[in-house]
Design a protein around this motif. Structure first.
Motif, PDB file in Angstrom:
ATOM      1  N   ARG A 175       0.575  -1.065  -0.024  1.00 13.46           N
ATOM      2  CA  ARG A 175       0.245   0.165  -0.386  1.00 13.46           C
ATOM      3  C   ARG A 175       1.134   1.119   0.082  1.00 13.46           C
ATOM      4  NH1 ARG A 175      -3.027  -1.397   3.697  1.00 13.46           N
ATOM      5  NH2 ARG A 175      -4.473  -1.912   2.507  1.00 13.46           N
ATOM      6  N   GLU A 176       1.986   0.668   0.907  1.00 13.66           N
ATOM      7  CA  GLU A 176       2.614   2.860   1.023  1.00 13.66           C
ATOM      8  C   GLU A 176       3.559   2.656  -0.402  1.00 13.66           C
ATOM      9  OE1 GLU A 176       4.898   1.746   4.246  1.00 13.66           O
ATOM     10  OE2 GLU A 176       3.819   2.676   5.842  1.00 13.66           O
ATOM     11  N   ALA A 177       3.893   1.748  -1.054  1.00 14.95           N
ATOM     12  CA  ALA A 177       4.274   1.811  -2.354  1.00 14.95           C
ATOM     13  C   ALA A 177       3.226   2.485  -3.469  1.00 14.95           C
ATOM     14  CB  ALA A 177       4.780  -0.093  -3.096  1.00 14.95           C
ATOM     15  N   LEU A 178       2.446   1.492  -3.667  1.00 22.69           N
ATOM     16  CA  LEU A 178       1.352   2.208  -5.113  1.00 22.69           C
ATOM     17  C   LEU A 178       0.815   4.048  -4.322  1.00 22.69           C
ATOM     18  CD1 LEU A 178      -1.119  -0.905  -4.857  1.00 22.69           C
ATOM     19  CD2 LEU A 178       0.164   0.170  -6.598  1.00 22.69           C
ATOM     20  N   ARG A 179       0.964   4.083  -2.411  1.00 24.66           N
ATOM     21  CA  ARG A 179       0.594   5.662  -2.889  1.00 24.66           C
ATOM     22  C   ARG A 179       1.367   6.228  -2.978  1.00 24.66           C
ATOM     23  NH1 ARG A 179      -0.894   4.929   3.852  1.00 24.66           N
ATOM     24  NH2 ARG A 179      -2.956   4.713   3.703  1.00 24.66           N
ATOM     25  N   ALA A 180       3.086   6.184  -3.148  1.00 26.62           N
ATOM     26  CA  ALA A 180       4.207   6.560  -3.490  1.00 26.62           C
ATOM     27  C   ALA A 180       3.503   6.954  -5.088  1.00 26.62           C
ATOM     28  CB  ALA A 180       5.985   5.777  -3.846  1.00 26.62           C
ATOM     29  N   VAL A 181       3.710   6.219  -5.472  1.00 24.46           N
ATOM     30  CA  VAL A 181       3.623   6.044  -6.924  1.00 24.46           C
ATOM     31  C   VAL A 181       2.428   6.862  -7.516  1.00 24.46           C
ATOM     32  CG1 VAL A 181       2.269   4.770  -8.905  1.00 24.46           C
ATOM     33  CG2 VAL A 181       3.830   3.419  -7.480  1.00 24.46           C
ATOM     34  N   GLU A 182       1.490   7.188  -6.775  1.00 24.22           N
ATOM     35  CA  GLU A 182       0.128   8.102  -6.817  1.00 24.22           C
ATOM     36  C   GLU A 182       0.676   8.970  -7.225  1.00 24.22           C
ATOM     37  OE1 GLU A 182      -3.103   6.093  -4.158  1.00 24.22           O
ATOM     38  OE2 GLU A 182      -3.117   4.754  -5.825  1.00 24.22           O
ATOM     39  N   ALA A 183       1.548   9.313  -5.649  1.00 26.63           N
ATOM     40  CA  ALA A 183       1.654  10.993  -5.230  1.00 26.63           C
ATOM     41  C   ALA A 183       2.212  11.301  -6.708  1.00 26.63           C
ATOM     42  CB  ALA A 183       2.243  10.955  -4.216  1.00 26.63           C
ATOM     43  N   THR A 184       2.892  11.034  -7.984  1.00 19.70           N
ATOM     44  CA  THR A 184       3.342  11.563  -9.231  1.00 19.70           C
ATOM     45  C   THR A 184       2.064  11.379  -9.645  1.00 19.70           C
ATOM     46  OG1 THR A 184       4.015   8.877 -10.043  1.00 19.70           O
ATOM     47  CG2 THR A 184       5.538   9.963  -8.522  1.00 19.70           C
ATOM     48  N   ILE A 185       1.033  10.797  -9.940  1.00 23.69           N
ATOM     49  CA  ILE A 185       0.574  11.386 -10.838  1.00 23.69           C
ATOM     50  C   ILE A 185       0.126  13.077 -10.538  1.00 23.69           C
ATOM     51  CG2 ILE A 185      -2.289  10.668 -11.918  1.00 23.69           C
ATOM     52  CD1 ILE A 185      -1.697   7.897 -10.653  1.00 23.69           C
ATOM     53  N   PRO A 186      -0.351  13.206 -11.673  1.00 22.49           N
ATOM     54  CA  PRO A 186      -0.745  14.783 -11.892  1.00 22.49           C
ATOM     55  C   PRO A 186      -1.918  14.519 -11.402  1.00 22.49           C
ATOM     56  CG  PRO A 186       0.275  14.641 -13.813  1.00 22.49           C
ATOM     57  CD  PRO A 186       0.001  13.036 -13.091  1.00 22.49           C
ATOM     58  N   SER A 187      -2.193  15.915 -10.230  1.00 20.87           N
ATOM     59  CA  SER A 187      -4.316  15.953 -10.673  1.00 20.87           C
ATOM     60  C   SER A 187      -4.826  16.352 -11.355  1.00 20.87           C
ATOM     61  CB  SER A 187      -4.235  16.984  -9.372  1.00 20.87           C
ATOM     62  OG  SER A 187      -3.333  16.900  -8.021  1.00 20.87           O
ATOM     63  N   ALA A 188      -6.719  15.475 -11.575  1.00 20.91           N
ATOM     64  CA  ALA A 188      -7.280  15.355 -12.439  1.00 20.91           C
ATOM     65  C   ALA A 188      -7.092  17.399 -12.786  1.00 20.91           C
ATOM     66  CB  ALA A 188      -8.448  15.009 -11.268  1.00 20.91           C
ATOM     67  N   GLY A 189      -7.155  18.757 -12.067  1.00 19.13           N
ATOM     68  CA  GLY A 189      -7.274  19.303 -12.580  1.00 19.13           C
ATOM     69  C   GLY A 189      -6.062  20.713 -12.329  1.00 19.13           C
ATOM     70  N   ALA A 190      -4.777  19.509 -12.451  1.00 19.64           N
ATOM     71  CA  ALA A 190      -3.835  20.722 -12.623  1.00 19.64           C
ATOM     72  C   ALA A 190      -3.770  21.001 -13.564  1.00 19.64           C
ATOM     73  CB  ALA A 190      -2.460  19.605 -12.451  1.00 19.64           C
ATOM     74  N   PRO A 191      -3.427  21.593 -14.352  1.00 22.23           N
ATOM     75  CA  PRO A 191      -3.003  21.821 -15.734  1.00 22.23           C
ATOM     76  C   PRO A 191      -1.319  21.587 -16.671  1.00 22.23           C
ATOM     77  CG  PRO A 191      -1.949  23.779 -14.650  1.00 22.23           C
ATOM     78  CD  PRO A 191      -2.627  22.606 -13.969  1.00 22.23           C
ATOM     79  N   GLU A 192      -1.243  20.618 -17.597  1.00 26.23           N
ATOM     80  CA  GLU A 192      -0.320  20.353 -18.194  1.00 26.23           C
ATOM     81  C   GLU A 192       0.622  21.654 -18.537  1.00 26.23           C
ATOM     82  OE1 GLU A 192      -0.214  16.561 -18.425  1.00 26.23           O
ATOM     83  OE2 GLU A 192      -1.687  16.488 -17.059  1.00 26.23           O
ATOM     84  N   PRO A 193       1.645  20.662 -18.729  1.00 30.65           N
ATOM     85  CA  PRO A 193       2.869  21.742 -19.538  1.00 30.65           C
ATOM     86  C   PRO A 193       2.467  21.853 -20.655  1.00 30.65           C
ATOM     87  CG  PRO A 193       3.864  19.987 -18.134  1.00 30.65           C
ATOM     88  CD  PRO A 193       2.749  19.497 -18.114  1.00 30.65           C
ATOM     89  N   SER A 194       2.914  23.220 -21.187  1.00 33.46           N
ATOM     90  CA  SER A 194       2.987  23.525 -22.111  1.00 33.46           C
ATOM     91  C   SER A 194       4.007  22.536 -23.206  1.00 33.46           C
ATOM     92  CB  SER A 194       2.794  24.390 -23.018  1.00 33.46           C
ATOM     93  OG  SER A 194       2.928  25.137 -24.198  1.00 33.46           O
ATOM     94  N   PRO A 195       3.726  22.154 -24.420  1.00 38.78           N
ATOM     95  CA  PRO A 195       5.223  21.460 -25.068  1.00 38.78           C
ATOM     96  C   PRO A 195       6.019  22.184 -25.673  1.00 38.78           C
ATOM     97  CG  PRO A 195       2.661  21.325 -26.373  1.00 38.78           C
ATOM     98  CD  PRO A 195       2.064  21.724 -24.714  1.00 38.78           C
ATOM     99  N   SER A 196       5.612  23.344 -26.160  1.00 39.44           N
ATOM    100  CA  SER A 196       6.536  24.047 -26.601  1.00 39.44           C
ATOM    101  C   SER A 196       7.492  24.951 -25.592  1.00 39.44           C
ATOM    102  CB  SER A 196       5.770  24.942 -27.607  1.00 39.44           C
ATOM    103  OG  SER A 196       4.621  25.703 -27.238  1.00 39.44           O
ATOM    104  N   THR A 197       6.312  25.451 -24.419  1.00 42.48           N
ATOM    105  CA  THR A 197       7.312  26.846 -23.486  1.00 42.48           C
ATOM    106  C   THR A 197       7.503  26.188 -22.644  1.00 42.48           C
ATOM    107  OG1 THR A 197       5.056  27.828 -22.588  1.00 42.48           O
ATOM    108  CG2 THR A 197       5.665  28.560 -24.978  1.00 42.48           C
TER     109      THR A 197
END
Length: 282
Positions: free
Chosen positions: A255-277
């Motif tokens: 469970r702790e390993a999965l929590r560490a993995v899930e912590a790397t997943i961007p939040s659903a509402g977080a903006p994605e980085p622009s591929p150009s800038t």
């Protein structure tokens, strides 16, 4: 007709495996990237991780049901393609996939029929497998006359009918209720121990992984990579193990390993980085 395990070779050896869907197109999607894993004969290894991390994709690559983009996979010292052609593995999925117009015995006999076994040999083996999965009196029934758990036992019997050295399982108990699921876990361990079969098992369930496995491979979000591997020290896997402190300790580690993995997943509402800038895209 039956294979014998060569203990000098790994059951499965995965080296630098990459899988890209739609490679070379604008919609290319890297499902898994740089997977290295060795599985010993007789070992039970579970794959766990967030949805979309490539667990099922990796299983299908081992089975040679998908082509590799990069890296290599060997099954008992030969290519995955040779392992498929030589019928070194059986597969079981979340859906039992039984044919309603064939009896239970005829469903179990199907791979043997395709392999050219005689009718007498097919009948003898299906009877043996029905005994093994504790359904000896149901050979002349049809799948629709069985419960979900019984259908899964038939599916496992079919996958193991020709005694493959390797069993690949993709969430085979995911659709079952909790009590039936636990019962099927117990049955599976007894069956694979009896046949000395290597198992690669995909699951979303932490308790299931902790109970069944010798090792649990935790995959990162897409592209799937191995985040960590949890060794499971328990030896006697009985129903009572689920109440043992070592079981809870292992489940907590997974469970702790999965929590560490899930912590790397961007939040659903977080903006994605622009591929150009590299700045937040609007």
């Amino acid at each position: 007709m039956e294979s014998t395990t060569d203990a000098t070779e790994p059951a499965v050896a995965i080296r630098g495996v990459v899988k890209v869907f739609g490679a070379g197109t604008d919609e290319a999607l890297t499902a898994i990237d740089g997977i290295d894993l060795t599985i010993a004969p007789g070992e039970f290894v579970s794959l766990i991780g967030p949805s979309g991390c490539g667990k099922s994709t990796l299983l299908r690559l081992i089975a040679d049901l998908l082509p590799l983009t990069g890296g290599e996979i060997s099954v008992f010292g030969k290519s995955a393609e040779a392992g498929r052609v030589d019928q070194d593995y059986g597969m079981a999925f979340q859906s039992a996939g039984l044919f309603d117009w064939r009896t239970v015995a005829a469903n179990i006999e199907l791979p043997l029929e395709l392999m050219g076994w005689s009718k007498a040999d097919r009948r003898a083996r299906s009877a043996e497998m029905l005994e093994l999965v504790k359904l000896p009196e149901f050979g002349d029934r049809y799948p629709w006359q069985l419960s979900g758990g019984m259908q899964q036992r038939v599916a496992i019997a079919r996958a193991l009918a020709f005694r493959p050295r390797l069993l690949l399982m993709d969430e085979p108990f995911g659709a079952l209720d909790e009590m039936t699921r636990e019962h099927m876990q117990n049955e599976l361990l007894a069956i694979v121990a009896d046949l000395d079969t290597t198992v690669v098992f995909v699951t979303h369930s932490i308790p299931e992984a902790a109970f069944l496995s010798d090792r649990v491979v935790v995959l990162s979000p897409r592209p799937g990579r191995i985040h960590s591997i949890v060794d499971v020290p328990m030896q006697a896997r009985t129903a009572e193990l689920r109440e043992h402190s070592e079981f809870f300790k292992t489940a907590t580690e997974i469970r702790e390993a999965l929590r560490a993995v899930e912590a790397t997943i961007p939040s659903a509402g977080a903006p994605e980085p622009s591929p150009s800038t590299g700045e937040a895209a609007e």
